[in-house]
Design a protein around this motif. Sequence first.
Motif, PDB file in Angstrom:
ATOM      1  N   GLN A 112       1.059  -0.942  -0.460  1.00 35.44           N
ATOM      2  CA  GLN A 112      -0.233   0.169  -0.174  1.00 35.44           C
ATOM      3  C   GLN A 112       0.948   0.987  -0.367  1.00 35.44           C
ATOM      4  N   PRO A 113       1.656   1.653  -1.052  1.00 37.49           N
ATOM      5  CA  PRO A 113       2.464   2.986  -1.358  1.00 37.49           C
ATOM      6  C   PRO A 113       1.895   4.351  -0.848  1.00 37.49           C
ATOM      7  N   ILE A 114       3.170   4.983  -0.848  1.00 42.15           N
ATOM      8  CA  ILE A 114       2.007   6.653   0.121  1.00 42.15           C
ATOM      9  C   ILE A 114       2.950   6.822  -0.394  1.00 42.15           C
ATOM     10  N   ALA A 115       2.098   8.107  -0.751  1.00 42.75           N
ATOM     11  CA  ALA A 115       2.743   9.356  -1.120  1.00 42.75           C
ATOM     12  C   ALA A 115       4.010   9.657  -0.333  1.00 42.75           C
ATOM     13  N   ILE A 116       4.566  10.957  -0.019  1.00 45.85           N
ATOM     14  CA  ILE A 116       6.504  11.386   0.413  1.00 45.85           C
ATOM     15  C   ILE A 116       5.448  12.422   0.705  1.00 45.85           C
ATOM     16  N   ARG A 117       4.251  13.689   0.254  1.00 45.76           N
ATOM     17  CA  ARG A 117       3.869  14.137   0.958  1.00 45.76           C
ATOM     18  C   ARG A 117       2.858  13.878   1.303  1.00 45.76           C
ATOM     19  N   ASN A 118       1.793  13.273   1.605  1.00 42.29           N
ATOM     20  CA  ASN A 118       1.080  12.302   2.780  1.00 42.29           C
ATOM     21  C   ASN A 118       2.041  12.358   4.276  1.00 42.29           C
ATOM     22  N   VAL A 119       2.828  11.256   3.652  1.00 42.02           N
ATOM     23  CA  VAL A 119       3.664  11.028   4.893  1.00 42.02           C
ATOM     24  C   VAL A 119       4.202  12.239   6.095  1.00 42.02           C
ATOM     25  N   ILE A 120       4.678  13.229   4.755  1.00 39.42           N
ATOM     26  CA  ILE A 120       4.999  14.367   5.783  1.00 39.42           C
ATOM     27  C   ILE A 120       3.705  16.057   6.190  1.00 39.42           C
ATOM     28  N   ASP A 121       2.681  15.647   5.693  1.00 37.79           N
ATOM     29  CA  ASP A 121       1.531  15.378   6.710  1.00 37.79           C
ATOM     30  C   ASP A 121       1.546  14.703   8.054  1.00 37.79           C
ATOM     31  N   TYR A 122       1.724  13.877   7.777  1.00 40.43           N
ATOM     32  CA  TYR A 122       1.199  13.101   8.841  1.00 40.43           C
ATOM     33  C   TYR A 122       2.016  13.390   9.860  1.00 40.43           C
ATOM     34  N   LEU A 123       3.908  13.528   9.339  1.00 45.56           N
ATOM     35  CA  LEU A 123       4.642  13.488  10.493  1.00 45.56           C
ATOM     36  C   LEU A 123       4.764  15.468  11.634  1.00 45.56           C
ATOM     37  N   THR A 124       5.087  16.147  10.084  1.00 48.31           N
ATOM     38  CA  THR A 124       4.243  18.108  10.644  1.00 48.31           C
ATOM     39  C   THR A 124       2.636  17.479  11.962  1.00 48.31           C
ATOM     40  N   GLY A 125       2.056  16.995  11.184  1.00 47.47           N
ATOM     41  CA  GLY A 125       1.202  17.123  11.869  1.00 47.47           C
ATOM     42  C   GLY A 125       0.908  16.613  13.040  1.00 47.47           C
ATOM     43  N   CYS A 126       1.294  15.720  13.345  1.00 47.25           N
ATOM     44  CA  CYS A 126       1.655  15.277  14.951  1.00 47.25           C
ATOM     45  C   CYS A 126       2.415  16.237  16.044  1.00 47.25           C
ATOM     46  N   ILE A 127       2.703  17.061  15.373  1.00 47.03           N
ATOM     47  CA  ILE A 127       3.342  18.194  16.372  1.00 47.03           C
ATOM     48  C   ILE A 127       1.993  18.806  16.768  1.00 47.03           C
ATOM     49  N   GLU A 128       1.811  19.152  16.335  1.00 53.06           N
ATOM     50  CA  GLU A 128      -0.092  19.587  17.295  1.00 53.06           C
ATOM     51  C   GLU A 128      -0.844  19.051  17.483  1.00 53.06           C
ATOM     52  N   LYS A 129      -0.693  17.736  17.547  1.00 53.15           N
ATOM     53  CA  LYS A 129      -2.046  17.255  17.899  1.00 53.15           C
ATOM     54  C   LYS A 129      -1.462  15.969  18.337  1.00 53.15           C
ATOM     55  N   THR A 130      -1.168  16.766  20.752  1.00 49.81           N
ATOM     56  CA  THR A 130      -0.707  16.051  21.581  1.00 49.81           C
ATOM     57  C   THR A 130      -0.952  14.582  21.828  1.00 49.81           C
ATOM     58  N   GLU A 131      -2.965  14.571  21.394  1.00 46.74           N
ATOM     59  CA  GLU A 131      -3.022  13.881  21.508  1.00 46.74           C
ATOM     60  C   GLU A 131      -2.621  11.933  21.483  1.00 46.74           C
ATOM     61  N   THR A 132      -1.600  12.577  19.865  1.00 44.14           N
ATOM     62  CA  THR A 132      -1.611  11.290  19.341  1.00 44.14           C
ATOM     63  C   THR A 132       0.021  10.253  20.265  1.00 44.14           C
ATOM     64  N   SER A 133       0.311  11.601  21.090  1.00 44.12           N
ATOM     65  CA  SER A 133       1.183  10.907  22.178  1.00 44.12           C
ATOM     66  C   SER A 133       1.334   9.054  22.126  1.00 44.12           C
ATOM     67  N   GLY A 134       1.840   8.873  22.251  1.00 42.38           N
ATOM     68  CA  GLY A 134       2.226   7.388  22.994  1.00 42.38           C
ATOM     69  C   GLY A 134       0.751   5.929  21.831  1.00 42.38           C
ATOM     70  N   LYS A 135       1.403   6.455  20.746  1.00 48.93           N
ATOM     71  CA  LYS A 135       0.108   6.109  19.871  1.00 48.93           C
ATOM     72  C   LYS A 135       0.811   5.262  18.905  1.00 48.93           C
ATOM     73  N   ILE A 136       0.060   3.908  18.395  1.00 50.02           N
ATOM     74  CA  ILE A 136       0.323   3.742  16.919  1.00 50.02           C
ATOM     75  C   ILE A 136      -0.031   3.614  15.755  1.00 50.02           C
ATOM     76  N   PHE A 137       0.045   3.817  14.912  1.00 48.70           N
ATOM     77  CA  PHE A 137      -0.605   4.581  13.601  1.00 48.70           C
ATOM     78  C   PHE A 137      -0.049   3.457  12.328  1.00 48.70           C
ATOM     79  N   GLU A 138      -1.201   2.883  12.082  1.00 50.46           N
ATOM     80  CA  GLU A 138      -0.204   2.445  10.227  1.00 50.46           C
ATOM     81  C   GLU A 138      -0.422   3.933   8.886  1.00 50.46           C
ATOM     82  N   ILE A 139       0.237   4.328   8.453  1.00 51.45           N
ATOM     83  CA  ILE A 139      -0.447   5.016   7.027  1.00 51.45           C
ATOM     84  C   ILE A 139       0.075   4.362   6.205  1.00 51.45           C
TER      85      ILE A 139
END
Length: 239
Positions: A112-139
């Motif tokens: 299931q390939p993913i575009a680099i800009r979507n990876v960056i969306d998630y990587l940077t989005g995690c900064i503001e979404k502190t509720e992602t802390s301590g969680k594991i996600f598949e992208i």
Amino acid sequence: IAYYLIHSMMSSKSEFIIQEKQTAINFRDFVEQTNVKRAIYLGGIYSDNNLSKHLKSRQNVENILCGSQVPITVLRAGIIVGSGSASFEIIRDLVERLPIIITPSKINTKTQPIAIRNVIDYLTGCIEKTETSGKIFEIGGPDILTYKEMLKIFAQERSYKRFIISVPFLPLGLTSYWLYFITSTPYRLVLNLLESLKNEVIVKNNEIQNFIPTEIIGYRHAIRLAFDKIQQNMVVSSW
């Protein structure tokens, strides 16, 4: 926040597992002595017990980092579509250089390939979404494809007519040497990636969208975006 984006697959199978383990321990021990409040790790998707050495190492690194006193967010990804990505560059070189592509039968494994800009969306989005802390996600992207289908689509998008022949019992070592001479990718890296062809890399839980909703880019569109950047000389391949 600290990001962990390290791979060590240039070495032999035994060496890179040791290197990745030690590097993860070094990172974990170091951030615990700083004022870092959270770490974000980009790892690999794994879903079965018969993992390749590459994915076992990704799993081991994840376990080490998750044992840190610093909370960590884990993003598990498969093939990333963008210039510089090893898998992307291998596919690009094969399609651009060979009218007939001979592959091992494991090329029919799904991913299931993913575009680099979507990876960056998630990587940077995690900064503001502190509720992602301590969680594991598949992208992953919206398309579940075999590696053979990825080659075919890539050829279509680049307007090449290509024939792909799957050969049973094609040794990984021989395939790796062949890819080493055909592509720009180092032999050890190719060998370690090829071993992972046996494992399906598919997102089982899309919970990340509940925290960081973003427009998911399909494989065809991701290829076009990658070449837009390449043609504008905005990205130079590291290979």
